[in-house]
Design an enzyme around this catalytic site. Structure first.
Site, PDB file in Angstrom:
ATOM      1  N   ASP A  72       8.002  40.188  13.488  1.00 57.43           N
ATOM      2  CA  ASP A  72       9.248  39.423  13.426  1.00 57.43           C
ATOM      3  C   ASP A  72       9.212  38.233  12.452  1.00 57.43           C
ATOM      4  O   ASP A  72      10.113  38.071  11.637  1.00 57.43           O
ATOM      5  CB  ASP A  72       9.632  38.950  14.827  1.00 57.43           C
ATOM      6  CG  ASP A  72      10.994  38.284  14.879  1.00 57.43           C
ATOM      7  OD1 ASP A  72      11.907  38.750  14.161  1.00 57.43           O
ATOM      8  OD2 ASP A  72      11.163  37.321  15.633  1.00 57.43           O
TER       9      ASP A  72
ATOM     10  N   CYS B  76      31.269  56.097  16.293  1.00 60.50           N
ATOM     11  CA  CYS B  76      31.328  55.081  17.348  1.00 60.50           C
ATOM     12  C   CYS B  76      31.371  53.672  16.760  1.00 60.50           C
ATOM     13  O   CYS B  76      30.583  53.330  15.874  1.00 60.50           O
ATOM     14  CB  CYS B  76      30.124  55.222  18.276  1.00 60.50           C
ATOM     15  SG  CYS B  76      30.075  54.023  19.617  1.00 60.50           S
TER      16      CYS B  76
ATOM     17  N   CYS C 214      30.186  48.703  19.529  1.00 64.71           N
ATOM     18  CA  CYS C 214      29.508  47.415  19.345  1.00 64.71           C
ATOM     19  C   CYS C 214      30.310  46.483  18.452  1.00 64.71           C
ATOM     20  O   CYS C 214      30.390  45.277  18.701  1.00 64.71           O
ATOM     21  CB  CYS C 214      28.102  47.616  18.798  1.00 64.71           C
ATOM     22  SG  CYS C 214      28.011  48.422  17.184  1.00 64.71           S
TER      23      CYS C 214
ATOM     24  N   CYS D 118      26.945  35.063  14.432  1.00 63.19           N
ATOM     25  CA  CYS D 118      26.277  35.793  15.515  1.00 63.19           C
ATOM     26  C   CYS D 118      25.836  34.820  16.609  1.00 63.19           C
ATOM     27  O   CYS D 118      25.122  33.845  16.340  1.00 63.19           O
ATOM     28  CB  CYS D 118      25.062  36.545  14.956  1.00 63.19           C
ATOM     29  SG  CYS D 118      24.102  37.409  16.210  1.00 63.19           S
TER      30      CYS D 118
ATOM     31  N   GLN E  64      20.471  29.334  18.687  1.00 61.96           N
ATOM     32  CA  GLN E  64      19.178  28.811  18.248  1.00 61.96           C
ATOM     33  C   GLN E  64      19.304  27.652  17.260  1.00 61.96           C
ATOM     34  O   GLN E  64      18.290  27.063  16.867  1.00 61.96           O
ATOM     35  CB  GLN E  64      18.362  29.938  17.611  1.00 61.96           C
ATOM     36  CG  GLN E  64      18.085  31.088  18.567  1.00 61.96           C
ATOM     37  CD  GLN E  64      17.380  32.254  17.894  1.00 61.96           C
ATOM     38  OE1 GLN E  64      16.263  32.114  17.392  1.00 61.96           O
ATOM     39  NE2 GLN E  64      18.016  33.410  17.874  1.00 61.96           N
TER      40      GLN E  64
ATOM     41  N   CYS F 239      26.163  43.485  22.038  1.00 59.81           N
ATOM     42  CA  CYS F 239      26.223  44.691  21.207  1.00 59.81           C
ATOM     43  C   CYS F 239      25.213  45.743  21.655  1.00 59.81           C
ATOM     44  O   CYS F 239      25.363  46.928  21.350  1.00 59.81           O
ATOM     45  CB  CYS F 239      26.042  44.351  19.724  1.00 59.81           C
ATOM     46  SG  CYS F 239      24.419  43.686  19.298  1.00 59.81           S
TER      47      CYS F 239
END
Length: 378
Positions: free
Chosen positions: A134, A191, A194, A214, A220, A243
């Site tokens: 990450d 689809c 989300c 977001c 954060q 989502c």
């Protein structure tokens, strides 16, 4: 060295150390990703948390010159918990996103990657490995997609067939020339659930995210939260799962394979009012093992205050007045003023007017004045 046999052995060993998915990819340049990142940069859609330059994020050999392959791993985490505490009027609770349940996933995945690296180097003494989770330069999702671990969904998450998108990702660069696995077919089709469900419209189109909108990113940040997002955050203290929750691929997906990733209900759905009074030391002792604590106490407490305003929680009025008057941090004082404006009692109005006379920070003054004006409209 028989690379095919080694690959099979690594796949088998990975299962024994708590890796739920593993895939192998070539260490070639991520050309398509590079163009997408440049476009994101032009549109100012980036979060600012990204590490490294676009070149470092898309050219593996800049990170490990001898790299031939990338090993992608995924570890599944729970999406539900037993005995979920319920917030009630007078005893409201916040929520940490599922990616912050259990111990910090950076720690959990690093331990697994370290073991995997040791195993590889025992088998191949001259093997070179470099792992990241990450916070490294490489895009975990781009690597996982290339390695066939999952496909990249319209919600920008990697979606695995077995575990949905409730997986943590990590990768390892190595000089061993493994035969790459094949990417799997996109499973989103037409689809758009989300995209339709995103509270702030941060999902611009399939696979494109405006991080500046977001909620997972906004929770954060350390500054004042833009007004338009405050009501949309609700009681989220860290992250956002919307989502992922609505995604059909996540229906009935709930992995309880790893004890260290199991949530403590009282920590992931904590009472709001006590969190206003935590010292730095108390915050670290209580929440420091969770990934949601990485930005420190301030963003979480700001979000606590927003949540209390969202609920119009009158029992927190005294706490919020004390915060507005005495907290040394302007962001916290100003957000408390906003929350008191939402609560809207006569006591709140009097406290706001009294504080305005003594407050010397311009942004806090603005928040107090705005709260008072909103209360007049009511």
């Amino acid at each position: 060295m028989n690379v095919d046999e080694l690959k099979k052995d690594i796949q088998a060993y990975a299962k024994t150390i708590g890796i739920d998915e593993i895939g192998f990819a070539a260490a070639d340049i991520f050309t398509e990703l590079k163009e997408r990142l440049r476009r994101q940069q032009e549109l100012n859609y980036q979060s600012g948390f990204e590490k490294g330059s676009i070149e470092e994020r898309t050219e593996p050999k800049r990170l490990l010159p001898e790299a031939q392959s990338i090993i992608s791993i995924a570890v599944a985490y729970p999406s539900r918990m037993d005995n979920t505490p319920r917030g009630t009027k007078g005893d409201r609770r916040g929520i940490f996103a599922r990616a912050s349940w259990g111990i910090d996933y950076h720690v959990a995945l690093k331990e697994r990657l370290d073991k995997l690296g040791e195993y590889i180097q025992e088998r191949v003494p001259d093997a070179v490995v470099k792992s990241m989770v990450d916070t490294g330069e490489l895009s975990d999702r781009a690597v996982a997609e290339r390695a066939g671990v999952g496909f990249s969904g319209k919600n920008t998450s990697i979606i695995t067939k077995e575990h949905g998108s409730f997986v943590y990702l990590g990768e390892m660069l190595t000089n061993i020339p493994f035969i790459p696995d094949s990417p799997i077919e996109d499973g989103c089709g037409d689809c758009t659930i989300c995209l339709d469900a995103c509270p702030t419209g941060a999902l611009i189109q399939g696979g494109q995210l405006n991080a500046q909108r977001c909620i997972a990113f906004l929770t954060q940040t350390k500054d004042f939260l833009p007004e338009e997002f405050r009501n949309k955050i609700g009681n989220r203290l860290y992250g956002c799962d919307t989502c992922q929750q609505v995604c059909p691929w996540n229906r009935d997906k709930d992995a309880h394979f790893h004890e260290e990733l199991e949530p403590d209900p009282e920590l992931v759905k904590p009472r709001l009012r006590p969190m206003l009074h935590l010292s730095n030391r108390e915050f670290k002792e209580k929440f420091g093992h969770m990934s949601g604590s990485w930005r420190g106490k301030k963003p979480i407490q700001r979000n606590v205050i927003i949540a209390l305003g969202h609920y119009k929680e009158k029992t927190a009025e005294e706490d919020l007045v004390a915060v507005m008057k005495r907290d040394p941090r302007p962001v916290i004082r100003g957000t408390a003023a906003w929350s008191l404006g939402k609560i809207g009692t006569d006591t709140a109005r009097e406290a706001l007017a009294e504080t305005l006379e003594k407050e010397d920070d311009e942004q806090v003054q603005f928040e107090i004045e705005n709260a008072l004006s909103v209360m007049k409209v009511k």
